[in-house]
Design an enzyme around this catalytic site. Sequence first.
Site, PDB file in Angstrom:
ATOM      1  N   ARG A 160       0.863  -1.189   0.000  1.00  0.00           N
ATOM      2  CA  ARG A 160       0.000   0.000   0.000  1.00  0.00           C
ATOM      3  C   ARG A 160       0.896   1.234   0.000  1.00  0.00           C
ATOM      4  O   ARG A 160       0.820   2.071   0.896  1.00  0.00           O
ATOM      5  CB  ARG A 160      -0.915  -0.001   1.218  1.00  0.00           C
ATOM      6  CG  ARG A 160      -1.689  -1.276   1.476  1.00  0.00           C
ATOM      7  CD  ARG A 160      -2.527  -1.750   0.334  1.00  0.00           C
ATOM      8  NE  ARG A 160      -3.729  -1.001   0.076  1.00  0.00           N
ATOM      9  CZ  ARG A 160      -4.937  -1.282   0.575  1.00  0.00           C
ATOM     10  NH1 ARG A 160      -5.080  -2.281   1.399  1.00  0.00           N
ATOM     11  NH2 ARG A 160      -5.990  -0.568   0.247  1.00  0.00           N
ATOM     12  N   SER A 192      -7.738  -1.300  -3.308  1.00  0.00           N
ATOM     13  CA  SER A 192      -8.283   0.061  -3.238  1.00  0.00           C
ATOM     14  C   SER A 192      -9.279   0.334  -4.349  1.00  0.00           C
ATOM     15  O   SER A 192     -10.355   0.880  -4.099  1.00  0.00           O
ATOM     16  CB  SER A 192      -7.153   1.098  -3.344  1.00  0.00           C
ATOM     17  OG  SER A 192      -6.384   1.080  -2.190  1.00  0.00           O
ATOM     18  N   ASP A 247      -3.034  -1.033  -7.169  1.00  0.00           N
ATOM     19  CA  ASP A 247      -3.669  -1.506  -5.943  1.00  0.00           C
ATOM     20  C   ASP A 247      -5.130  -1.911  -6.175  1.00  0.00           C
ATOM     21  O   ASP A 247      -6.050  -1.093  -6.121  1.00  0.00           O
ATOM     22  CB  ASP A 247      -3.560  -0.385  -4.899  1.00  0.00           C
ATOM     23  CG  ASP A 247      -4.101  -0.769  -3.550  1.00  0.00           C
ATOM     24  OD1 ASP A 247      -4.701  -1.849  -3.428  1.00  0.00           O
ATOM     25  OD2 ASP A 247      -3.923   0.029  -2.610  1.00  0.00           O
ATOM     26  N   TYR A 277      -2.308  -0.510   7.939  1.00  0.00           N
ATOM     27  CA  TYR A 277      -3.477  -1.291   8.333  1.00  0.00           C
ATOM     28  C   TYR A 277      -3.735  -1.148   9.829  1.00  0.00           C
ATOM     29  O   TYR A 277      -2.818  -0.889  10.615  1.00  0.00           O
ATOM     30  CB  TYR A 277      -3.268  -2.777   8.017  1.00  0.00           C
ATOM     31  CG  TYR A 277      -3.316  -3.101   6.545  1.00  0.00           C
ATOM     32  CD1 TYR A 277      -4.506  -2.970   5.835  1.00  0.00           C
ATOM     33  CD2 TYR A 277      -2.188  -3.547   5.874  1.00  0.00           C
ATOM     34  CE1 TYR A 277      -4.554  -3.274   4.487  1.00  0.00           C
ATOM     35  CE2 TYR A 277      -2.229  -3.850   4.513  1.00  0.00           C
ATOM     36  CZ  TYR A 277      -3.423  -3.713   3.830  1.00  0.00           C
ATOM     37  OH  TYR A 277      -3.480  -4.012   2.502  1.00  0.00           O
ATOM     38  N   GLN A 337       0.254   2.475  -5.783  1.00  0.00           N
ATOM     39  CA  GLN A 337      -1.166   2.840  -5.694  1.00  0.00           C
ATOM     40  C   GLN A 337      -1.922   2.520  -6.992  1.00  0.00           C
ATOM     41  O   GLN A 337      -3.051   2.062  -6.965  1.00  0.00           O
ATOM     42  CB  GLN A 337      -1.273   4.332  -5.415  1.00  0.00           C
ATOM     43  CG  GLN A 337      -2.383   4.693  -4.503  1.00  0.00           C
ATOM     44  CD  GLN A 337      -2.224   6.112  -3.972  1.00  0.00           C
ATOM     45  OE1 GLN A 337      -1.255   6.800  -4.281  1.00  0.00           O
ATOM     46  NE2 GLN A 337      -3.163   6.538  -3.182  1.00  0.00           N
TER      47      GLN A 337
END
Length: 374
Positions: free
Chosen positions: A121, A132, A129, A227, A126
Site C-alpha cells: 500500500r 483500493s 492496488d 493497516y 497505488q
Amino acid sequence: MLIFVPKESVEGETRVALVPPSVKKLIGMGAELAVESGAGEAAGYPDSDYSDAGAEIREREDGLKSADLVLRVRPADPREVALQKRGSMASGLMDPFGSEDLMKAHADAGISALCSELIPRSTIAQKMDVLSSQANLAGYMAVVIATERLDSILPMMMTPAGTISPAKVFIIGVGVAGLQAIATARRLGARVEAFDTRPVVEEQVKSLGAKFVKIDIGDTGQTEQGYAKELTPEQVKMQQAGMAKVCASSDIVITTAKVFGRKAPRLLSAEMLKGMRPGSIVVDLAAESGGNVEGTVCDQEIVTDAGVRIIGWGALECRVPRDASQMYSSNMVNLIEHFWDKESSSLRLNFDDEIITGCLLTHEGKIVHERFTS
Ligand code: NAD
C-alpha cells in the site's frame, strides 16, 4: 509474451481482468493477447470488442496451457493451475490467507504467482492496488443499496407539506471503502458520522463533511502498511459500548472494518441491533471475511425479528462490473507496464523491487513470500 484472460469461474463474478482498451495498450507494448470466449460478456464487452482490439479468442485449456501470464480477477480453481507451463506467471486475487491449496498449487506447478491482495500500500504501487480500486466501488455501492432499501430518503427536504429531516448514516471503518461511503452518503444529503480505530483518519472524515465519533479504547495505532492493528477483546467491548448510542440513532449503518490477514472484528452485537429502529439498514462489507455484525449471512440479506435489515452481499463491486473491470484492468496494465522489459517484450520480475517482493507468493516451485515462509 502471451497473456491469456480466461472467463472468471467463481459464481457471481461479473468482472473481467482486462478490458479491450487495455488489450490494445498491451499489444502496443509488444505483448500477444488471447481471451476466452465470453470472458468480458458479463461486464458488457463482447468477444468482438476483444478481437477488434487485437486479441485472439482461444479455448480455455489451450489459452491456459500456452500462456506466459494468466490474468484473472478471482482465485483460480487449484486443479486448473496445473495446466499452466512451468515458469509461467499468474496474477489476480488469490485469497492468500484463506486458500492454502491454491498457493500450494501454484508452487507445485512452478508458477510465479503475483498476488493482488499483497501489492504494497505504497504511493508508487497505488496505481496497481486492486484492493483500493475495488473497495472504492464497494463503498459507493453499499450506500446506493442501503438507500434503495431504506424506508425514508437521505436528504433534508423542506416542502409546503412539511420538512423531512436528513437520514443519519454511521460508517464504521474508514479505509478506502469507508471514505467513499462517507462521500457518497454526503452527496445524497445524509448526516454522516464515522469511526475508525486509526486516529489519523479523523481529519479525512471531517474534510468530507462528516463527524468523527470519538471513543476512547486505549492504544490502537496502525501497522507500517497503514493497516489497523487487531484489538483486544476488552477494547472491542469498549468500542461497542461507545458505538451503541450512535447505531441506535442511525437509519443506515455501514461496516467496513477489517484487519489485514485476519478474521474481521465482530463489532455490532445482537443487543446493539435491537437498539436500532425497525426499517433501519445495516450493510456489512466485511461479510466475506467473517462479518462485523452478529447475524450477518454472507451473500444474503436478512431481516431481524426487530425489523432491522442486514445486508451481507459480498463483493458489491461486482454489481458495477463495467467500472470495476475498467479499474481492475488498469491496475493490471500498470503492474505489467512497471516491470515491462522492452528488449524482450516481456514482464521481468525484478527481485530488488519491493512491489515484486511484496506480492510474489510462489516462484520456481516454492512458496517465497515471507508472510508464509516464516
Ligand atoms: P481495510 O479494508 O483493511 O480496513 C478497513 C478499515 O477498517 C480500516 O480503515 C481499518 O482501520 C478499519 N478498522 C479495523 N478494525 C476496526 C475496528 N475495530 N473499528 C473500526 N474500524 C476498524 O483497509 P483499507 O481500506 O484497505 O486501507 C488500509 C490502509 O491502507 C488505510 O490506511 C489506507 O489509507 C491505506 N492505503 C494506502 C494506500 C497508499 O498509500 N497507496 C492505498 C490504499 C490504502
